[in-house]
Motif scaffolding. Structure first.
Motif, PDB file in Angstrom:
ATOM      1  N   ALA A 214       0.498 -35.618  -4.159  1.00  0.00           N
ATOM      2  CA  ALA A 214       0.228 -36.551  -3.066  1.00  0.00           C
ATOM      3  C   ALA A 214      -1.136 -36.266  -2.431  1.00  0.00           C
ATOM      4  O   ALA A 214      -1.898 -37.189  -2.115  1.00  0.00           O
ATOM      5  CB  ALA A 214       1.330 -36.468  -2.018  1.00  0.00           C
ATOM      6  N   GLN A 215      -1.453 -34.992  -2.252  1.00  0.00           N
ATOM      7  CA  GLN A 215      -2.760 -34.638  -1.688  1.00  0.00           C
ATOM      8  C   GLN A 215      -3.891 -35.029  -2.629  1.00  0.00           C
ATOM      9  O   GLN A 215      -4.953 -35.462  -2.180  1.00  0.00           O
ATOM     10  CB  GLN A 215      -2.802 -33.136  -1.409  1.00  0.00           C
ATOM     11  CG  GLN A 215      -1.890 -32.708  -0.253  1.00  0.00           C
ATOM     12  CD  GLN A 215      -1.850 -31.200  -0.081  1.00  0.00           C
ATOM     13  OE1 GLN A 215      -2.113 -30.447  -1.019  1.00  0.00           O
ATOM     14  NE2 GLN A 215      -1.505 -30.745   1.113  1.00  0.00           N
ATOM     15  N   LEU A 216      -3.662 -34.887  -3.916  1.00  0.00           N
ATOM     16  CA  LEU A 216      -4.674 -35.302  -4.887  1.00  0.00           C
ATOM     17  C   LEU A 216      -4.913 -36.802  -4.817  1.00  0.00           C
ATOM     18  O   LEU A 216      -6.038 -37.275  -5.012  1.00  0.00           O
ATOM     19  CB  LEU A 216      -4.230 -34.894  -6.296  1.00  0.00           C
ATOM     20  CG  LEU A 216      -5.210 -35.164  -7.444  1.00  0.00           C
ATOM     21  CD1 LEU A 216      -6.521 -34.428  -7.211  1.00  0.00           C
ATOM     22  CD2 LEU A 216      -4.597 -34.740  -8.772  1.00  0.00           C
ATOM     23  N   LEU A 217      -3.864 -37.553  -4.504  1.00  0.00           N
ATOM     24  CA  LEU A 217      -3.980 -39.007  -4.382  1.00  0.00           C
ATOM     25  C   LEU A 217      -4.396 -39.447  -2.975  1.00  0.00           C
ATOM     26  O   LEU A 217      -4.527 -40.649  -2.724  1.00  0.00           O
ATOM     27  CB  LEU A 217      -2.643 -39.673  -4.733  1.00  0.00           C
ATOM     28  CG  LEU A 217      -2.080 -39.410  -6.127  1.00  0.00           C
ATOM     29  CD1 LEU A 217      -0.767 -40.169  -6.327  1.00  0.00           C
ATOM     30  CD2 LEU A 217      -3.074 -39.793  -7.201  1.00  0.00           C
ATOM     31  N   ASP A 226       7.297 -39.817  -4.155  1.00  0.00           N
ATOM     32  CA  ASP A 226       8.028 -39.274  -5.292  1.00  0.00           C
ATOM     33  C   ASP A 226       7.583 -40.003  -6.549  1.00  0.00           C
ATOM     34  O   ASP A 226       7.011 -41.102  -6.487  1.00  0.00           O
ATOM     35  CB  ASP A 226       9.542 -39.436  -5.101  1.00  0.00           C
ATOM     36  CG  ASP A 226      10.336 -38.509  -6.012  1.00  0.00           C
ATOM     37  OD1 ASP A 226       9.709 -37.691  -6.712  1.00  0.00           O
ATOM     38  OD2 ASP A 226      11.576 -38.611  -6.028  1.00  0.00           O
ATOM     39  N   ILE A 227       7.826 -39.384  -7.687  1.00  0.00           N
ATOM     40  CA  ILE A 227       7.422 -39.988  -8.951  1.00  0.00           C
ATOM     41  C   ILE A 227       8.651 -40.478  -9.699  1.00  0.00           C
ATOM     42  O   ILE A 227       9.776 -40.068  -9.428  1.00  0.00           O
ATOM     43  CB  ILE A 227       6.633 -38.989  -9.824  1.00  0.00           C
ATOM     44  CG1 ILE A 227       7.545 -37.828 -10.246  1.00  0.00           C
ATOM     45  CG2 ILE A 227       5.415 -38.491  -9.097  1.00  0.00           C
ATOM     46  CD1 ILE A 227       6.916 -36.917 -11.288  1.00  0.00           C
ATOM     47  N   ALA A 228       8.401 -41.372 -10.638  1.00  0.00           N
ATOM     48  CA  ALA A 228       9.477 -41.880 -11.489  1.00  0.00           C
ATOM     49  C   ALA A 228       9.817 -40.807 -12.507  1.00  0.00           C
ATOM     50  O   ALA A 228       9.008 -40.483 -13.383  1.00  0.00           O
ATOM     51  CB  ALA A 228       9.037 -43.167 -12.182  1.00  0.00           C
ATOM     52  N   SER A 229      11.010 -40.246 -12.398  1.00  0.00           N
ATOM     53  CA  SER A 229      11.408 -39.136 -13.268  1.00  0.00           C
ATOM     54  C   SER A 229      12.032 -39.658 -14.559  1.00  0.00           C
ATOM     55  O   SER A 229      13.200 -39.429 -14.869  1.00  0.00           O
ATOM     56  CB  SER A 229      12.382 -38.212 -12.528  1.00  0.00           C
ATOM     57  OG  SER A 229      11.801 -37.711 -11.351  1.00  0.00           O
ATOM     58  N   ASN A 230      11.231 -40.376 -15.312  1.00  0.00           N
ATOM     59  CA  ASN A 230      11.711 -40.842 -16.606  1.00  0.00           C
ATOM     60  C   ASN A 230      11.731 -39.680 -17.600  1.00  0.00           C
ATOM     61  O   ASN A 230      11.065 -38.665 -17.422  1.00  0.00           O
ATOM     62  CB  ASN A 230      10.795 -41.953 -17.143  1.00  0.00           C
ATOM     63  CG  ASN A 230      10.764 -43.152 -16.215  1.00  0.00           C
ATOM     64  OD1 ASN A 230      11.738 -43.464 -15.543  1.00  0.00           O
ATOM     65  ND2 ASN A 230       9.616 -43.812 -16.157  1.00  0.00           N
ATOM     66  N   ASP A 231      12.487 -39.856 -18.646  1.00  0.00           N
ATOM     67  CA  ASP A 231      12.524 -38.845 -19.689  1.00  0.00           C
ATOM     68  C   ASP A 231      11.265 -38.981 -20.542  1.00  0.00           C
ATOM     69  O   ASP A 231      11.057 -40.001 -21.202  1.00  0.00           O
ATOM     70  CB  ASP A 231      13.778 -39.012 -20.561  1.00  0.00           C
ATOM     71  CG  ASP A 231      15.050 -38.667 -19.790  1.00  0.00           C
ATOM     72  OD1 ASP A 231      14.963 -37.841 -18.871  1.00  0.00           O
ATOM     73  OD2 ASP A 231      16.108 -39.247 -20.107  1.00  0.00           O
ATOM     74  N   TYR A 232      10.457 -37.955 -20.508  1.00  0.00           N
ATOM     75  CA  TYR A 232       9.222 -37.960 -21.279  1.00  0.00           C
ATOM     76  C   TYR A 232       9.442 -37.154 -22.557  1.00  0.00           C
ATOM     77  O   TYR A 232       9.536 -35.931 -22.527  1.00  0.00           O
ATOM     78  CB  TYR A 232       8.074 -37.372 -20.459  1.00  0.00           C
ATOM     79  CG  TYR A 232       7.466 -38.351 -19.495  1.00  0.00           C
ATOM     80  CD1 TYR A 232       6.286 -39.024 -19.802  1.00  0.00           C
ATOM     81  CD2 TYR A 232       8.079 -38.627 -18.276  1.00  0.00           C
ATOM     82  CE1 TYR A 232       5.726 -39.934 -18.916  1.00  0.00           C
ATOM     83  CE2 TYR A 232       7.529 -39.537 -17.390  1.00  0.00           C
ATOM     84  CZ  TYR A 232       6.355 -40.190 -17.724  1.00  0.00           C
ATOM     85  OH  TYR A 232       5.815 -41.086 -16.840  1.00  0.00           O
ATOM     86  N   ASP A 233       9.543 -37.883 -23.643  1.00  0.00           N
ATOM     87  CA  ASP A 233       9.713 -37.217 -24.926  1.00  0.00           C
ATOM     88  C   ASP A 233       8.353 -36.848 -25.500  1.00  0.00           C
ATOM     89  O   ASP A 233       7.303 -37.311 -25.045  1.00  0.00           O
ATOM     90  CB  ASP A 233      10.473 -38.135 -25.900  1.00  0.00           C
ATOM     91  CG  ASP A 233      11.890 -38.427 -25.417  1.00  0.00           C
ATOM     92  OD1 ASP A 233      12.485 -37.528 -24.795  1.00  0.00           O
ATOM     93  OD2 ASP A 233      12.372 -39.550 -25.641  1.00  0.00           O
ATOM     94  N   ILE A 234       8.383 -36.039 -26.524  1.00  0.00           N
ATOM     95  CA  ILE A 234       7.151 -35.675 -27.204  1.00  0.00           C
ATOM     96  C   ILE A 234       6.533 -36.942 -27.789  1.00  0.00           C
ATOM     97  O   ILE A 234       7.184 -37.674 -28.528  1.00  0.00           O
ATOM     98  CB  ILE A 234       7.413 -34.653 -28.319  1.00  0.00           C
ATOM     99  CG1 ILE A 234       8.010 -33.370 -27.731  1.00  0.00           C
ATOM    100  CG2 ILE A 234       6.127 -34.340 -29.068  1.00  0.00           C
ATOM    101  CD1 ILE A 234       7.104 -32.661 -26.772  1.00  0.00           C
ATOM    102  N   PRO A 235       5.280 -37.266 -27.442  1.00  0.00           N
ATOM    103  CA  PRO A 235       4.681 -38.522 -27.920  1.00  0.00           C
ATOM    104  C   PRO A 235       4.464 -38.502 -29.426  1.00  0.00           C
ATOM    105  O   PRO A 235       4.107 -37.482 -30.008  1.00  0.00           O
ATOM    106  CB  PRO A 235       3.341 -38.580 -27.170  1.00  0.00           C
ATOM    107  CG  PRO A 235       3.019 -37.156 -26.852  1.00  0.00           C
ATOM    108  CD  PRO A 235       4.343 -36.479 -26.615  1.00  0.00           C
TER     109      PRO A 235
END
Length: 476
Positions: A214-217, A226-235
């Motif tokens: 948030a501070q960076l933004l 808060d961020i969208a906590s989607n499942d991030y799979d290996i690209p």
């Protein structure tokens, strides 16, 4: 009273709905927001705007210079009357109008080189902005993935804590039935307390990493961010199969640090050309127009002096007889009308001016040598930028391949730890092993789960960095 309770309940409901609908930021939204609001980028945009004005000024050097002037003066006191030549005390007023036009014909190609330099500076500023955007995008992506990692780590600890609680409840039942001694519960309770402490630490890590993003933004509302906590799979990517040499060659074409260094070399070349032009002759043309008016009287004619109509102009040498002549005096009238004076008193001048530098205290020579040194430094900086880029690409490639192997190994370790835990759980349920041995197996499984998460997000980020060098956007 009932109405007040209804209003309070409605307000609480709306508050919960509002909280439930709080914005969840995606990675792309975070990156775009950072690029739009970052102060350093905004400052660089202002620098680019200033460079545009420098270019406008360079274009103006090709145009003629036009200047107008006007003067009005009062002379009070003893002055010579220009119409009679007599010194008199008087007050006179004079007005002058003029205009000049000048144009450079040749200035050692300095105007042309300044225009080229201004265009290159605009290009360099744009590359600088793009480079800053790249760096900020990576920083945002790293912070974003750090939050995801901390959230996944929290889930692992919470899951293990629930499992431990379940084993504690089952063990209590067995102890109450006399199937297990009282001491079997202590190790499980100690493990639960340790896991509870780990949950507090993990929750704090999530909170701190979220605040950091948030501070960076430049977002001050930390509580609702808060961020969208989607499942991030290996690209799915073929970047690992691409040779580091090919990635480096591609990065030479697209990386902004290389473009900035190349542009700085061209700017240094133009600076050197400008210094050379300073030692060359210059040729310019000029045209000037002027006119004037005064309140002084003008001569209208002559007449015999009424007080002394004749004057002695000499004596005959032989006879001593005086020689006289008529004594005329100037007759003056009032000043001509102002605009008539401007009309009849106008004048023009035009010509060429050639300046040839011969000696100016070594200034031109020193400028040329100084700019030659700057040019050599710019070329060396470009070579060093390429070397550093090559090193970074190879390092990123090795980091990505090592992270891929580490992730693969951690997954295999997790499978083995899960099987060991399942076996230990079966043995513990029938009393073959004690709670200490079971807890050791559970902690090993927890460590394996945490390592998989760490290796996963480490691999994702390093793949993103490697793709970035290849020109693939960080948000894809």
């Amino acid at each position: 009273m009932k109405l007040k309770l209804t209003i309070a309940a409605l307000a609480l409901l709306l508050s919960n709905i509002s909280y439930g609908q709080a914005k969840k930021w995606t990675l792309e939204e975070c990156v775009n927001y950072a690029l739009e609001n970052n102060i350093s980028i905004q400052q660089s945009i202002l620098d680019a705007e200033s460079a545009e004005y420098t270019k406008k000024q360079a274009i103006g050097n090709f145009l003629p210079s036009v200047n107008a002037n006007a003067t009005h003066s009062w002379n009070i006191g003893l002055n010579q009357d220009i119409t009679t030549g007599v010194l008199v005390n008087q007050t006179t007023q004079n007005t002058g109008l003029g205009a000049t036009v000048g144009v450079d014909i040749f200035r050692g190609l300095r105007n042309l080189n300044q225009l080229h330099q201004a265009n290159l500076q605009i290009l360099a500023n744009q590359y600088q902005i793009d480079g800053m955007k790249d760096d900020i995008s990576l920083m945002v992506a790293n912070s974003f993935l750090q939050i995801l990692f901390n959230k996944e780590s929290l889930k692992v600890v919470q899951s293990q804590y629930k499992l431990t609680e379940s084993e504690i409840n089952r063990t209590k039942t067995l102890i109450e039935n006399g199937q297990l001694p009282q001491g079997e519960i202590y190790q499980l309770e100690a493990n639960a307390a340790s896991q509870s402490q780990q949950i507090v630490v993990a929750e704090n890590n999530v909170r701190l990493s979220t605040i950091s993003l948030a501070q960076l933004l430049l977002i001050n509302d930390y509580e609702n961010f808060d961020i969208a906590s989607n499942d991030y799979d290996i690209p799915a990517t073929a970047i690992i199969e691409t040779s580091p040499r090919d990635i480096y060659q591609k990065s030479l074409e697209i990386r902004n640090e290389v473009k900035i260094s190349e542009t700085n070399v061209e700017i240094a070349e133009k600076n050197y050309d400008l210094a050379v032009g300073g030692a060359m002759p210059t040729l310019s043309a000029f045209y000037s127009y002027n006119t004037r008016a005064s309140n002084r009287g003008v001569v209208t004619g002559t007449q015999l002096s009424p007080t002394q109509p004749t004057q002695e102009i000499g004596v005959v040498e032989t006879t001593g007889q005086s020689v006289v002549a008529p004594n005329y005096e100037i007759v003056t009238g009032g000043a001509d009308p102002l605009f008539d004076q401007f009309k009849f008193n106008k004048g023009h001048s035009f010509g060429l001016q050639l300046n040839v530098p011969i000696f100016n205290g070594f200034t031109n020579h020193v400028n040329m040598q100084r700019n030659r040194v700057s040019l050599e430094k710019a070329r060396l900086t470009l070579e060093n930028t390429k070397i550093e880029l090559e090193s970074s690409v190879y390092q990123s490639y090795n980091d990505a391949t090592a992270a891929a192997k580490a992730y693969e190994a951690s997954e295999k370790t997790l499978v083995a730890r899960q099987q060991a835990f399942n076996y230990a759980q079966e043995r513990y349920s029938v009393g073959v092993i004690n709670s200490f041995e079971f807890t050791q197996t559970q902690q090993a499984l927890e460590a394996a789960q945490s390592e998989v998460i760490r290796a996963k997000f480490d691999y994702i980020f390093k793949i993103k960095v490697l793709e970035f060098y290849f020109g693939i956007p960080i948000t894809e």
